[in-house]
Design a protein around this motif. Structure first.
Motif, PDB file in Angstrom:
ATOM      1  N   VAL A  14       9.588  68.719 -91.164  1.00  0.00           N
ATOM      2  CA  VAL A  14       9.807  70.358 -90.938  1.00  0.00           C
ATOM      3  C   VAL A  14      10.958  70.564 -90.092  1.00  0.00           C
ATOM      4  CG1 VAL A  14       7.507  70.901 -91.046  1.00  0.00           C
ATOM      5  CG2 VAL A  14       8.458  70.250 -89.043  1.00  0.00           C
ATOM      6  N   TYR A 176       3.776  69.845-103.569  1.00  0.00           N
ATOM      7  CA  TYR A 176       3.269  70.305-102.317  1.00  0.00           C
ATOM      8  C   TYR A 176       1.913  70.243-102.440  1.00  0.00           C
ATOM      9  CZ  TYR A 176       8.191  72.173-101.962  1.00  0.00           C
ATOM     10  OH  TYR A 176       9.285  72.129-102.113  1.00  0.00           O
ATOM     11  N   TRP A 275       5.426  64.232 -96.715  1.00  0.00           N
ATOM     12  CA  TRP A 275       4.323  64.819 -95.934  1.00  0.00           C
ATOM     13  C   TRP A 275       3.285  63.780 -95.638  1.00  0.00           C
ATOM     14  CZ3 TRP A 275       5.135  69.787 -94.637  1.00  0.00           C
ATOM     15  CH2 TRP A 275       6.235  70.482 -95.751  1.00  0.00           C
ATOM     16  N   LYS A 558       0.601  73.471 -96.686  1.00  0.00           N
ATOM     17  CA  LYS A 558       0.848  75.123 -96.707  1.00  0.00           C
ATOM     18  C   LYS A 558       1.100  75.727 -95.406  1.00  0.00           C
ATOM     19  CE  LYS A 558      -1.633  79.087 -98.083  1.00  0.00           C
ATOM     20  NZ  LYS A 558      -2.977  79.779 -98.835  1.00  0.00           N
ATOM     21  N   ARG A 561       4.410  74.793 -93.873  1.00  0.00           N
ATOM     22  CA  ARG A 561       5.838  75.529 -94.479  1.00  0.00           C
ATOM     23  C   ARG A 561       5.526  77.038 -93.924  1.00  0.00           C
ATOM     24  NH1 ARG A 561       5.155  74.967-100.675  1.00  0.00           N
ATOM     25  NH2 ARG A 561       7.584  75.763-100.787  1.00  0.00           N
ATOM     26  N   GLU A 562       4.268  77.597 -93.850  1.00  0.00           N
ATOM     27  CA  GLU A 562       4.139  78.937 -93.097  1.00  0.00           C
ATOM     28  C   GLU A 562       4.818  78.804 -91.785  1.00  0.00           C
ATOM     29  OE1 GLU A 562       0.595  81.966 -91.575  1.00  0.00           O
ATOM     30  OE2 GLU A 562       0.399  80.732 -93.497  1.00  0.00           O
ATOM     31  N   ASN A 564       7.064  77.279 -90.500  1.00  0.00           N
ATOM     32  CA  ASN A 564       8.596  77.166 -90.646  1.00  0.00           C
ATOM     33  C   ASN A 564       9.350  77.920 -91.808  1.00  0.00           C
ATOM     34  OD1 ASN A 564       9.070  74.844 -88.443  1.00  0.00           O
ATOM     35  ND2 ASN A 564       7.425  74.386 -89.341  1.00  0.00           N
ATOM     36  N   THR A 568      14.330  75.291 -95.768  1.00  0.00           N
ATOM     37  CA  THR A 568      14.511  74.909 -97.020  1.00  0.00           C
ATOM     38  C   THR A 568      13.783  73.449 -97.386  1.00  0.00           C
ATOM     39  OG1 THR A 568      16.378  76.089 -97.406  1.00  0.00           O
ATOM     40  CG2 THR A 568      15.881  74.731 -99.139  1.00  0.00           C
ATOM     41  N   TYR A 569      12.744  73.707 -98.262  1.00  0.00           N
ATOM     42  CA  TYR A 569      11.892  72.323 -98.450  1.00  0.00           C
ATOM     43  C   TYR A 569      12.289  71.966 -99.985  1.00  0.00           C
ATOM     44  CZ  TYR A 569       9.302  73.636 -94.687  1.00  0.00           C
ATOM     45  OH  TYR A 569       8.685  73.760 -93.266  1.00  0.00           O
TER      46      TYR A 569
END
Length: 723
Positions: A14, A176, A275, A558, A561-562, A564, A568-569
């Motif tokens: 992240v 993901y 991850w 999930k 990602r929310e 941050n 860009t992943y």
């Protein structure tokens, strides 16, 4: 080197990405990467990289044999990949009389190209995003099994909609951990033939000693060709098939490269776990990988003593041994790197930040959702993940000792391969001698053709005794042997010798007069069944834990990602086509010196300096030494007069990228990737901007070997060379 290993790795998924990190979908290049790539030097448009209506770079990249990457380098379907990617096929085609693995092979024309039994290449046609379509059908109230059933039903519909009546292979894949879905359309060709390969002493120069190390001096390449029917469509092997006239092939650069030059790699990276939570890293380092390493080394030692004594045995087992040895060194390197860099501690700190975010009342910290909603969605995520690993730590160790048996011993897997034939034999009322000789005996001959029973016996005994002694909960049969008071290796040897599978002759004799009860009660067959039952077994408790983990892991990703939204992943690798980009770049502080004036490439001078006559890993063909001594490099030397062999870039790759093309800013081929470096062995879990490197063979060395060493200039003449 000490300075390098003192660099504390604090990279986590992240954090803002470094320029060279990421394995990117081609369809997203224009939106996510193009501006950055242009700034670094790219001279192509996004459409020249990925275009579904016109030819583009993606049309020249193929998945090779299911586990590697290759590139099309001539209009006539000529395929370039690594020597180690074609190793199994080269070994299969080799005999003591025609030992292509040891001596090399170069077809003079199409008629001399050799067809391995099973080899395919996969062309990428297109991809698309079906995330919204699939996820609209499921909700968090479903169990994981309910969710999986509905998703699989929709996947089947998507595949049927896009395969054009079976013309294409369609694969729908989760990313993901099931937060996104994309489908991929491919076209598969199964008539692929060997065109050329250097001898082992070039293609595998340095052996296990140099594997994952820098500097390298390996000519790791081989050449194949794709064939199809007269219209260029996929077709089963036939003498009437012709070389496929491809949509696009890569031009080959003779110019070379300089430090900091832009470069990119397209390929099929196998699997990353960026991850992976801290508890998973701890499990691998402390339980799973040590068992993998010990089990692999046990198999290798048992195989090697027989391979060294018999060249045909060495050929028959070369590919299997190389595969086990590669991952043996990889897993030990993973243990060392993950421990050295304290990766689990770094990830644990980020997980603590995640938990803090979930429970925060600070609206600025919390983002779009409120505290109550975050706790509802993510509150038990880390507990579920950590509990799963805590409950499965010991099992992961046992499983890896067991898998080392299944991976190493052909005799344990043989009953599965025999099952269809033996069912036919048992169900037949009577089979006359002619029918047996025509139908059954060839199948038995084929199964035993590449098996050397003294080696198989030793691998069987050594791997099973290791599993029995090191696993916390081995299968019951082995527990009884251990408790009997007799030497377990002696008992395993007796069991092996008593089996009808212990020789081709014994199985043939039995198959002529089969007895179902005798077959079922055969000690080796019983042991095999028990091992596979243990391998497949999943308790009700473990099923529940697995469901909790799967849901927790998906929601962890999930949630992070929310947490941050500005980052860009890129998705983890899973054998789908990706692009990674960066620069030609040496290792940092303390980089190992080599034979060139700089540290980002090596030369033939260094190859000769490593030469050890008669050594399995460092021997060299006399012709190559003569070419070096005479400085007979043809047009393939660089401007300083060096003949470049291998070079370094800072690309983000992993297993499966082997054979991937390394391209310059114009999309011209400058090399092919074949390895990573030991210092960044943790790269499947984290990306280290300072240490992560890709090791590639210089295309000029490939051309030199084909032309000057092998005298196969007709192959070079097929290519589109760019000066």
């Amino acid at each position: 080197m000490k300075k390098m290993f003192k660099i504390l790795l604090m990279v986590f998924m992240v954090l803002p990405l470094s320029a060279n990190e990421g394995m990117w979908f081609l369809m997203h290049i224009e939106r996510l990467n193009y501006v950055d790539m242009q700034k670094m030097g790219l001279q192509l448009t996004p459409e020249e990289i990925y275009n579904i209506n016109n030819y583009s770079l993606k049309d020249a990249i193929v998945q090779f044999g299911g586990g590697c990457t290759a590139e099309i380098i001539s209009k006539n379907g000529l395929v370039l990949t690594n020597h180690h990617c074609g190793y199994g096929q080269i070994a299969e085609l080799s005999t003591e009389e025609n030992d292509y693995l040891t001596n090399g092979f170069w077809a003079k024309d199409y008629s001399e190209e050799l067809k391995p039994a099973n080899l395919s290449v996969r062309f990428f046609v297109r991809m698309d995003d079906v995330t919204e379509r699939i996820l609209s059908l499921v909700n968090e109230g479903m169990t994981e099994l309910e969710r999986e059933k509905i998703i699989n039903q929709e996947i089947a519909k998507i595949q049927k909609e896009n395969d054009e009546g079976g013309k294409y292979t369609v694969s729908v894949r989760p990313f993901y951990s099931g937060n996104e879905y994309y489908y991929f359309v491919y076209q598969d060709y199964t008539d692929v033939r060997l065109v050329g390969t250097p001898p082992n002493s070039i293609g595998k120069f340095g052996g296990d000693t140099d594997n994952w190390e820098w500097p390298r001096h390996t000519g790791d390449f081989s050449l194949f060709r794709v064939y199809g029917d007269a219209e260029g469509n996929p077709a089963a092997y036939s003498q009437d098939n012709v070389p496929v006239q491809v949509k696009y092939h890569l031009p080959v650069s003779m110019k070379g490269y300089e430090e900091n030059d832009f470069s990119m790699i397209l390929g099929y990276p196998g699997r990353t776990n960026r991850w992976m939570p801290s508890a998973g890293i701890d499990q691998n380092v402390k339980y799973a990988y040590p068992a993998w390493v010990e089990g692999s080394k046990t198999s290798m030692d048992a195989m090697k003593k027989h391979m060294e004594q018999n060249q045909q045995v060495n050929l028959d087992y070369a590919s299997k041994y190389a595969s086990i040895a590669n991952y043996w060194k990889n897993r030990q390197g993973m243990i060392d790197a993950l421990t050295q860099h304290k990766t689990a501690e770094a990830k644990r700190a980020k997980e603590e930040e995640f938990v803090k975010w979930i429970n925060s009342k600070d609206k600025k910290l919390g983002g779009k959702t409120g505290q109550a909603e975050r706790i509802k969605n993510y509150g038990n995520v880390m507990d579920a993940i950590n509990n799963y690993y805590e409950q499965t730590n010991v099992k992961s160790k046992d499983d890896n000792y067991l898998v080392s048996v299944l991976r190493g011993s052909n005799m344990i897997t043989l009953p599965n391969r025999l099952s269809r034939m033996m069912s036919e034999v048992m169900e037949s009322d009577a089979m006359d001698e002619v029918a047996f000789d025509e139908k059954i005996q060839p199948q038995i001959d084929n199964l035993y053709a590449k098996l050397y029973m003294p080696l198989e016996r030793d691998v069987f005994i050594e791997t099973l005794s290791l599993y029995a002694n090191k696993a916390s909960n081995p299968i019951e049969s082995l527990v009884k042997m251990k408790d009997s008071g007799s030497d377990i290796k002696m008992q395993l040897g007796q069991l092996f010798d008593a089996s009808i599978l212990s020789s081709k002759e014994k199985l043939s004799q039995f198959a002529k007069n089969p007895d179902r009860d005798a077959y079922i009660s055969d000690p080796l067959i019983q042991l095999s069944n028990e091992l596979f039952t243990a391998y497949r077994y999943e308790s009700d408790e473990l099923k529940v834990l697995g469901e909790q983990y799967q849901k927790g892991f998906r929601n962890m990703i999930k949630g992070m990602r929310e947490m941050n939204p500005d980052v860009t992943y890129y998705p983890d690798a899973n054998s789908t086509l990706r692009l990674t980009y960066g620069t030609v770049r040496p290792l940092p502080l303390g980089a190992k010196p080599n034979d060139a004036a700089v540290n980002y490439f090596t030369t033939l001078k260094g190859t000769v300096a490593k030469y050890v006559p008669g050594d399995e890993e460092f021997d060299m063909p006399q012709r190559l030494i003569d070419l070096y001594n005479n400085k007979d490099f043809g047009p393939y030397a660089d401007k300083m007069g060096h003949l470049p062999v291998n070079f370094l870039t800072d690309h983000d790759i992993t297993g499966g990228n082997s054979g991937s093309p390394v391209l310059n800013a114009k999309g011209e081929l400058i090399g092919l990737a074949f390895d990573g470096n030991i210092e960044a062995m943790a790269g499947d879990v984290i990306f280290d901007e300072q240490l992560q490197r890709t090791i590639s063979v210089d295309i000029r060395y490939v051309l030199f070997i084909i032309d000057k060493y092998a005298g196969a200039k007709h192959i070079v003449d097929e290519l589109t060379l760019v000066n």
